[in-house]
Design a protein around this motif. Structure first.
Motif, short mmCIF file in Angstrom:
data_model
loop_
_atom_site.label_atom_id
_atom_site.label_comp_id
_atom_site.label_asym_id
_atom_site.label_seq_id
_atom_site.Cartn_x
_atom_site.Cartn_y
_atom_site.Cartn_z
N MET A 1 44.29 39.35 -10.47
CA MET A 1 43.28 39.99 -11.28
C MET A 1 43.30 38.91 -12.45
O MET A 1 44.04 38.68 -13.41
CB MET A 1 43.50 41.55 -11.69
CG MET A 1 42.21 42.05 -12.31
SD MET A 1 42.41 43.78 -12.66
CE MET A 1 42.42 44.42 -11.03
N LYS A 2 41.67 38.76 -12.64
CA LYS A 2 41.21 37.98 -13.76
C LYS A 2 41.42 38.76 -15.22
O LYS A 2 41.18 39.99 -15.19
CB LYS A 2 39.89 37.32 -13.60
CG LYS A 2 39.81 36.17 -12.75
CD LYS A 2 38.35 35.47 -12.88
CE LYS A 2 38.31 34.34 -12.17
NZ LYS A 2 36.90 33.64 -12.25
N ARG A 3 41.65 38.02 -16.23
CA ARG A 3 41.63 38.80 -17.44
C ARG A 3 40.19 39.06 -17.89
O ARG A 3 39.33 38.52 -17.51
CB ARG A 3 42.11 37.94 -18.82
CG ARG A 3 43.83 37.57 -18.45
CD ARG A 3 44.35 36.69 -19.24
NE ARG A 3 43.50 35.41 -19.22
CZ ARG A 3 43.53 34.46 -20.33
NH1 ARG A 3 43.99 34.55 -21.24
NH2 ARG A 3 42.95 33.30 -19.94
N THR A 4 39.92 40.01 -18.31
CA THR A 4 38.50 40.63 -19.02
C THR A 4 38.29 40.25 -20.30
O THR A 4 38.94 40.71 -21.27
CB THR A 4 38.52 42.08 -18.31
OG1 THR A 4 38.83 42.22 -17.10
CG2 THR A 4 37.13 42.57 -18.67
N LEU A 5 36.94 39.95 -20.32
CA LEU A 5 36.20 39.97 -21.79
C LEU A 5 35.12 40.85 -21.71
O LEU A 5 34.40 41.07 -20.64
CB LEU A 5 35.84 38.60 -21.96
CG LEU A 5 35.19 38.14 -23.32
CD1 LEU A 5 35.21 36.45 -23.48
CD2 LEU A 5 33.79 38.65 -23.40
N ASP A 30 38.59 30.98 -17.71
CA ASP A 30 38.75 31.41 -16.18
C ASP A 30 39.03 32.86 -16.39
O ASP A 30 39.88 33.65 -15.87
CB ASP A 30 39.81 31.00 -15.58
CG ASP A 30 39.66 31.33 -13.93
OD1 ASP A 30 38.76 31.44 -13.75
OD2 ASP A 30 40.67 31.47 -13.50
N MET A 31 37.86 33.79 -17.09
CA MET A 31 38.05 35.40 -17.50
C MET A 31 36.84 35.97 -16.73
O MET A 31 35.89 35.24 -16.06
CB MET A 31 37.93 35.64 -18.85
CG MET A 31 39.34 35.17 -19.62
SD MET A 31 39.04 35.85 -21.39
CE MET A 31 40.58 35.60 -22.04
N HIS A 32 36.96 37.22 -16.55
CA HIS A 32 35.96 37.88 -15.99
C HIS A 32 35.12 38.70 -17.27
O HIS A 32 35.58 39.11 -18.38
CB HIS A 32 36.39 39.07 -15.01
CG HIS A 32 35.58 40.25 -14.57
ND1 HIS A 32 34.75 40.10 -13.53
CD2 HIS A 32 35.20 41.36 -15.29
CE1 HIS A 32 33.95 40.92 -13.46
NE2 HIS A 32 34.05 41.89 -14.42
N VAL A 33 33.83 38.78 -17.14
CA VAL A 33 33.12 39.42 -18.12
C VAL A 33 32.52 40.90 -17.55
O VAL A 33 31.95 40.85 -16.51
CB VAL A 33 31.78 38.57 -18.50
CG1 VAL A 33 30.92 39.34 -19.32
CG2 VAL A 33 32.26 37.30 -18.98
N HIS A 34 32.76 41.57 -18.64
CA HIS A 34 32.38 43.13 -18.30
C HIS A 34 31.36 43.55 -19.35
O HIS A 34 31.73 43.67 -20.43
CB HIS A 34 33.51 44.16 -18.14
CG HIS A 34 32.98 45.45 -18.02
ND1 HIS A 34 32.57 45.80 -16.62
CD2 HIS A 34 33.15 46.78 -18.62
CE1 HIS A 34 32.16 47.02 -16.60
NE2 HIS A 34 32.49 47.58 -17.69
N SER A 78 32.34 35.31 -13.02
CA SER A 78 32.62 36.47 -12.59
C SER A 78 32.14 37.58 -13.47
O SER A 78 32.56 37.40 -14.74
CB SER A 78 34.29 36.34 -12.70
OG SER A 78 34.73 37.67 -12.03
N LEU A 79 31.45 38.36 -13.11
CA LEU A 79 30.63 39.37 -13.78
C LEU A 79 30.45 40.85 -13.41
O LEU A 79 30.37 41.08 -12.09
CB LEU A 79 28.96 38.67 -14.08
CG LEU A 79 28.19 39.36 -14.79
CD1 LEU A 79 28.55 39.71 -16.13
CD2 LEU A 79 26.72 39.17 -14.83
#
Length: 291
Positions: A1-5, A30-34, A78-79
């Motif tokens: 699982m990607k780390r999240t920002l 290489d992170m996921h944006v929430h 990744s969003l």
């Protein structure tokens, strides 16, 4: 699982700048944006016509507009996005509990109320368990901090005390492939601040300035070894920490400072140095909690 920002948005130019900064940083790391928009229906006490359905639709539109713009500008991002039915502070603190960082917009110079979320901004920076990045808009344009400048980090205390702050700064400089300027500000203590022990320690290094430079190098050593690819400039200077950092970061991409995690009678506090640079730095500012 990607780390999240996590990035908080409210439809303003400031939050759009924060969302774009978050997307750029996520692509580098290489992170996921929430994306989070906090909205809670709360009828006003004054006699003003309110339409709950219309306000709910507008909350969803803000989220969808932000999401569409980020996808347009960063197709491979990744969003995810959600409207959280709560007031901003608890909503964003919950969303960022396990995140790598929380990103907020800032209206720039001025009082604490100048933050994107008003006094909420200070509460979030003071209470978040992860680093919080404040991104500002100046003259109607976002100050993204995505240029050729350095990453600047304020170092204080010993090796353990500054470890989290330096880790974040080194990782950011490595992701951006830019030099890191580590700044340690020091001032002459008042007469009553001297003690035989402190004078003896300083004397072993030939005076206060060599002592401060040696302390900075000691704190940097483990991170230099972990990130040999990062060019590091060690900068020790006598003066107020806020003034020294602002001067060193005049052309920076990002300024990183620490915030000691501690509670006072008035609740969590940002700290005087972080408070100063948040209001006056020209670049985005990351505030990293540490013990």
């Amino acid at each position: 699982m990607k780390r999240t920002l996590v990035v908080g948005v409210d439809g303003s130019a400031e939050s759009r700048a924060a969302a774009d900064w978050a997307a750029q940083e996520a692509m580098r790391r290489d992170m996921h944006v929430h994306v989070v928009h906090a909205w809670l229906w709360k009828p006003l006490a004054v006699p003003v016509v309110q339409d709950r359905g219309a306000e709910a639709r507008r909350a969803q539109e803000i989220l969808e507009e932000t999401e569409a713009e980020l996808i347009r500008r960063h197709p491979r991002l990744s969003l995810s996005a959600e409207v959280v039915p709560d007031v901003p502070v608890p909503a964003l603190l919950r969303a960022a509990k396990d995140a790598e960082m929380l990103v907020l917009g800032s209206r720039g110079h001025g009082a604490v109320a100048g933050f994107l979320l008003g006094s909420y901004g200070q509460q979030l920076i003071a209470s978040a368990e992860c680093p919080v990045v404040s991104v500002r808009v100046r003259h109607g344009r976002p100050v993204s901090g995505a240029g050729e400048g350095e990453v600047v980090v304020g170092q204080q205390g010993g090796v353990e005390e500054s470890a989290e702050v330096l880790r974040f700064a080194f990782e950011t400089a490595a992701a951006r492939k830019v030099p890191l300027r580590a700044v340690r500000a020091w001032s002459l203590p008042p007469v009553y601040g001297y003690s035989p022990g402190s004078l003896w320690i300083a004397d072993q290094f030939g005076g206060l300035e060599p002592f401060e430079k040696a302390a900075l190098e000691q704190a940097l050593e483990p991170w230099r070894l972990r990130h040999p690819e990062v060019e590091v400039v060690a900068h020790a200077e006598q003066g107020s920490a806020g003034h020294v950092l602002l001067s060193a970061a005049s052309d920076a991409q990002l300024l990183v400072v620490g915030r000691r995690v501690r509670e006072s009678a008035l609740g969590a506090r940002v700290g005087s140095v972080a408070h100063a640079v948040l209001h006056h730095a020209a670049c985005p500012v990351a505030v990293v909690p540490h013990h």
